[in-house]
Structure formats: structure tokens, C-alpha cells
Design a protein around this motif. Structure first.
Motif, PDB file in Angstrom:
ATOM      1  N   ALA A   1       0.827  -1.205   0.000  1.00 59.52           N
ATOM      2  CA  ALA A   1       0.000   0.000   0.000  1.00 59.52           C
ATOM      3  C   ALA A   1       0.866   1.262   0.000  1.00 59.52           C
ATOM      4  CB  ALA A   1      -0.929  -0.010   1.212  1.00 59.52           C
ATOM      5  N   GLY A   2       1.931   1.265   0.798  1.00 55.88           N
ATOM      6  CA  GLY A   2       2.831   2.416   0.819  1.00 55.88           C
ATOM      7  C   GLY A   2       3.503   2.646  -0.520  1.00 55.88           C
ATOM      8  N   LEU A   3       3.947   1.566  -1.161  1.00 57.77           N
ATOM      9  CA  LEU A   3       4.577   1.688  -2.479  1.00 57.77           C
ATOM     10  C   LEU A   3       3.576   2.181  -3.524  1.00 57.77           C
ATOM     11  CD1 LEU A   3       6.754  -1.563  -2.556  1.00 57.77           C
ATOM     12  CD2 LEU A   3       7.558   0.787  -2.277  1.00 57.77           C
ATOM     13  N   ALA A   4       2.302   1.793  -3.366  1.00 59.06           N
ATOM     14  CA  ALA A   4       1.275   2.258  -4.304  1.00 59.06           C
ATOM     15  C   ALA A   4       1.088   3.767  -4.194  1.00 59.06           C
ATOM     16  CB  ALA A   4      -0.044   1.538  -4.022  1.00 59.06           C
ATOM     17  N   ALA A   5       1.050   4.290  -2.968  1.00 62.22           N
ATOM     18  CA  ALA A   5       0.924   5.739  -2.790  1.00 62.22           C
ATOM     19  C   ALA A   5       2.134   6.464  -3.368  1.00 62.22           C
ATOM     20  CB  ALA A   5       0.765   6.062  -1.302  1.00 62.22           C
ATOM     21  N   LEU A   6       3.313   5.892  -3.181  1.00 59.95           N
ATOM     22  CA  LEU A   6       4.529   6.513  -3.716  1.00 59.95           C
ATOM     23  C   LEU A   6       4.529   6.484  -5.240  1.00 59.95           C
ATOM     24  CD1 LEU A   6       7.276   7.778  -3.095  1.00 59.95           C
ATOM     25  CD2 LEU A   6       8.242   5.473  -3.011  1.00 59.95           C
ATOM     26  N   THR A   7       4.129   5.358  -5.827  1.00 58.54           N
ATOM     27  CA  THR A   7       4.071   5.258  -7.292  1.00 58.54           C
ATOM     28  C   THR A   7       3.040   6.220  -7.861  1.00 58.54           C
ATOM     29  OG1 THR A   7       4.689   2.919  -7.159  1.00 58.54           O
ATOM     30  CG2 THR A   7       3.725   3.685  -9.229  1.00 58.54           C
ATOM     31  N   ALA A   8       1.912   6.381  -7.162  1.00 63.08           N
ATOM     32  CA  ALA A   8       0.874   7.296  -7.635  1.00 63.08           C
ATOM     33  C   ALA A   8       1.365   8.735  -7.677  1.00 63.08           C
ATOM     34  CB  ALA A   8      -0.355   7.187  -6.740  1.00 63.08           C
ATOM     35  N   ALA A   9       2.371   9.051  -6.861  1.00 62.86           N
ATOM     36  CA  ALA A   9       2.886  10.421  -6.811  1.00 62.86           C
ATOM     37  C   ALA A   9       3.469  10.861  -8.147  1.00 62.86           C
ATOM     38  CB  ALA A   9       3.937  10.543  -5.704  1.00 62.86           C
ATOM     39  N   TRP A  10       4.081   9.943  -8.891  1.00 61.13           N
ATOM     40  CA  TRP A  10       4.657  10.347 -10.181  1.00 61.13           C
ATOM     41  C   TRP A  10       3.868   9.773 -11.362  1.00 61.13           C
ATOM     42  CZ3 TRP A  10       7.986   6.956  -7.221  1.00 61.13           C
ATOM     43  CH2 TRP A  10       8.082   5.663  -7.711  1.00 61.13           C
ATOM     44  N   THR A  11       2.648   9.327 -11.118  1.00 64.89           N
ATOM     45  CA  THR A  11       1.792   8.817 -12.187  1.00 64.89           C
ATOM     46  C   THR A  11       0.797   9.892 -12.578  1.00 64.89           C
ATOM     47  OG1 THR A  11       1.976   6.568 -11.295  1.00 64.89           O
ATOM     48  CG2 THR A  11       0.189   6.990 -12.845  1.00 64.89           C
ATOM     49  N   ARG A  12       0.796  10.284 -13.846  1.00 66.26           N
ATOM     50  CA  ARG A  12      -0.040  11.390 -14.283  1.00 66.26           C
ATOM     51  C   ARG A  12      -1.494  10.977 -14.499  1.00 66.26           C
ATOM     52  NH1 ARG A  12       2.414  16.031 -15.801  1.00 66.26           N
ATOM     53  NH2 ARG A  12       4.696  16.027 -15.895  1.00 66.26           N
ATOM     54  N   THR A  13      -1.721   9.827 -15.096  1.00 65.97           N
ATOM     55  CA  THR A  13      -3.078   9.390 -15.419  1.00 65.97           C
ATOM     56  C   THR A  13      -3.260   7.940 -15.013  1.00 65.97           C
ATOM     57  OG1 THR A  13      -2.513   8.619 -17.648  1.00 65.97           O
ATOM     58  CG2 THR A  13      -3.127  10.949 -17.409  1.00 65.97           C
ATOM     59  N   VAL A  14      -4.523   7.509 -14.959  1.00 64.56           N
ATOM     60  CA  VAL A  14      -4.809   6.114 -14.633  1.00 64.56           C
ATOM     61  C   VAL A  14      -4.192   5.187 -15.668  1.00 64.56           C
ATOM     62  CG1 VAL A  14      -6.658   4.417 -14.354  1.00 64.56           C
ATOM     63  CG2 VAL A  14      -6.923   6.710 -13.415  1.00 64.56           C
ATOM     64  N   GLU A  15      -4.281   5.582 -16.935  1.00 62.17           N
ATOM     65  CA  GLU A  15      -3.727   4.741 -18.000  1.00 62.17           C
ATOM     66  C   GLU A  15      -2.212   4.594 -17.865  1.00 62.17           C
ATOM     67  OE1 GLU A  15      -5.834   7.221 -18.420  1.00 62.17           O
ATOM     68  OE2 GLU A  15      -7.629   6.061 -18.959  1.00 62.17           O
ATOM     69  N   SER A  16      -1.518   5.672 -17.524  1.00 59.92           N
ATOM     70  CA  SER A  16      -0.065   5.584 -17.388  1.00 59.92           C
ATOM     71  C   SER A  16       0.342   4.811 -16.142  1.00 59.92           C
ATOM     72  CB  SER A  16       0.554   6.985 -17.344  1.00 59.92           C
ATOM     73  OG  SER A  16       0.134   7.689 -16.182  1.00 59.92           O
ATOM     74  N   GLY A  17      -0.602   4.607 -15.216  1.00 61.50           N
ATOM     75  CA  GLY A  17      -0.307   3.818 -14.028  1.00 61.50           C
ATOM     76  C   GLY A  17       0.074   2.391 -14.361  1.00 61.50           C
TER      77      GLY A  17
END
Length: 276
Positions: free
Chosen positions: A175-191
Motif C-alpha cells: 500500500a505504501g509503495l502504491a501511494a509513492l508510485t501514484a505520486a509520479w503517475t499522471r493518469t490512470v492509464e499511465s499507471g
């Protein structure tokens, strides 16, 4: 995978249900937010299928490769290896991947920004959003353990006291890594792209696809530094009972350190405003 749409009315309902005032205990606010997030999650069939089906199906695709390895030489069985792999895939797909999608989707839809104007703290918002995914991951681990014990004859865990800390550390770190990854993810598709490096490296190096016992010693030592490796090691040790007291303490300490670091980094660098 695209994020579930959220109307203004739905967003307002989430705010009202989550902000029960100063008198409302934190668990009630978290429960309300988690229930709202679960409703939104269930509307995205692609994310639900990935979270539920992939951890159950993907390990069995590994069976032909595992049959070529002498697992008994390392004190392992095919049932235990597949079970640990399934739980590891649950960390990655049910929790990490789906949460990257959820955090980015809610941020871009301004849901998180509106929630911050209420009584919920930042930690409560991030935790409440993660509750459905973490709950799915935990439920999958229980179902997989029972199913593998019945179908693959894994038997009872030999060191059950290691299973719970391993599961908790894996779920919290994911869960922590997901929040960190979301920080530099611009869109849902680029996730789908930004989540790939962690998923790929973890699958190969953390003992999910192949047990570290079959890796070269130097490579296994390097892979032991990955975030989810100690959690996977604890889960495997809980079933096989092969960890000594010293090794178990080392894995527990490392798993706790990674969980704290992942949560701190995710909260510290999480972006609340939509990225343009």
C-alpha cells in the motif's frame, strides 16, 4: 485499466459519510470511507478482475517451470511454492496495482482534494482508500491457504507465528509503495506503465516466481534487499519452518523497516493535486 467515474453527488456523499465531526472516532470515519471506496472499486470490472483472478490463476502458469527444479533438494514442495507465489501475486495485483489505479483516479477526479476539506486527516484519507484493496489481499491469503491445504496437500504451517507479521508487512508495504508510485503517475492509464518496474523486479527477485533458494547466492543476497522480499520470506518460513530464530528476527526487522519506510515515503511525497 481506467478509473471508475465519480459524480459530484457521489463525492459529496463520500465527504459527508467520512467526516463525522470531532466526536466521531477515527475507525468510524475510516469505515465510511472504505465502504465508499469499495463501492467505487466494484464499478471498475477490469481492476476487480485483475485483483481477484490474477493472483489465483498466475501461479499455476508457473507449474511447468517449477517442475524442472528440484524443490525437495531445498526442503520445498510444489504446493508450498505455489501458495507463497499466489500470496505474493496478491500483494502485487490485489493491493499494489489496484491501489495505484485507485489513488490516481480519485486524485484526478478531485475526490481526494474534496476529502481534505473535511474532518479527515491525510493519513485517514490514504488509509481509508486502501482498506478495500488490503482487505481483498488479506481475504485472498486466507482462501489460498485453505484451498492449497486441501488441494495441494501443503498441510498446516510449521511456524504459524511468522505468517501474520509476514502478511501484514506485505500488505502495508504494498500500500505504501502504491501511494509513492501514484505520486509520479499522471493518469490512470499511465499507471499501468509506472507500476511495472516494481512489479517486474518484485516478481523475479523477491522469491515469488522462483524461491531464493534456487538462485545463485550472490544474486539472492542482492534480491534480499528488495521491499517485499522479507515479507515473502516470512510467509514462506511460516509454512516451511525453515527459518532459524536469528533469520526470523532479521526478516521481521527488515520487513518492519520497509513497511515504515514505504508508508512514510508514500505519505510524504503523495500528490493531492491533479498532475498536468
Amino acid at each position: 485499466m481506467s478509473g471508475a467515474g465519480t459524480s459530484h453527488g457521489e463525492t459529496r456523499a463520500v465527504r459527508l459519510s467520512g467526516s463525522g465531526g470531532a466526536w466521531a472516532p477515527a475507525w468510524r470515519r475510516l469505515r465510511a470511507l472504505g465502504r465508499a471506496e469499495l463501492a467505487l472499486l466494484c464499478r471498475n470490472r477490469g481492476v476487480v478482475f485483475t485483483a481477484l483472478a490474477v493472483p489465483l490463476l498466475l501461479p499455476f502458469s508457473m507449474r511447468p517451470a517449477l517442475d524442472q527444479i528440484d524443490l525437495k533438494k531445498h526442503g520445498l514442495s510444489i504446493g508450498t511454492t505455489l501458495l507463497v507465489a499466489a500470496i505474493g501475486f496478491s500483494f502485487l495485483f490485489a493491493v499494489y496495482s489496484s491501489l495505484v489505479n485507485a489513488y490516481v483516479a480519485r486524485r484526478e477526479e478531485l475526490v481526494l482534494k474534496r476529502l481534505r476539506t473535511g474532518e479527515l486527516s491525510d493519513a485517514e484519507i490514504l488509509t481509508g482508500t486502501a482498506l478495500p484493496a488490503v482487505g481483498i489481499g488479506l481475504a485472498q491469503a486466507v482462501v489460498l491457504s485453505v484451498a492449497c491445504a486441501a488441494l495441494l496437500h501443503t498441510g498446516a504451517p510449521k511456524a504459524p507465528y511468522l505468517l501474520l507479521p509476514g502478511l501484514v508487512a506485505g500488505l502495508v508495504t504494498s500500500a505504501g509503495l502504491a501511494a509513492l508510485t501514484a505520486a509520479w503517475t499522471r493518469t490512470v492509464e499511465s499507471g499501468q506503465v509506472t507500476a511495472l518496474p516494481i512489479m517486474f523486479v518484485t516478481m523475479i527477485g523477491s522469491g515469488i516466481t522462483f524461491p531464493p533458494e534456487v538462485m545463485p547466492e550472490r544474486l539472492a543476497s542482492v534480491c534480499g534487499l528488495l521491499p517485499l522480499t522479507p515479507a515473502i520470506r516470512l510467509v514462506r518460513g511460516g509454512w516451511t519452518g525453515q527459518l532459524s530464530g536469528y533469520e526470523a528476527l532479521g526478516a521481521l526487522g527488515t520487513a518492519l523497516a520497509w513497511a515504515i519506510l514505504a508508508v512514510f515515503a508514500g505519505r510524504r511525497w503523495f500528490r493531492w493535486e491533479p498532475r498536468r
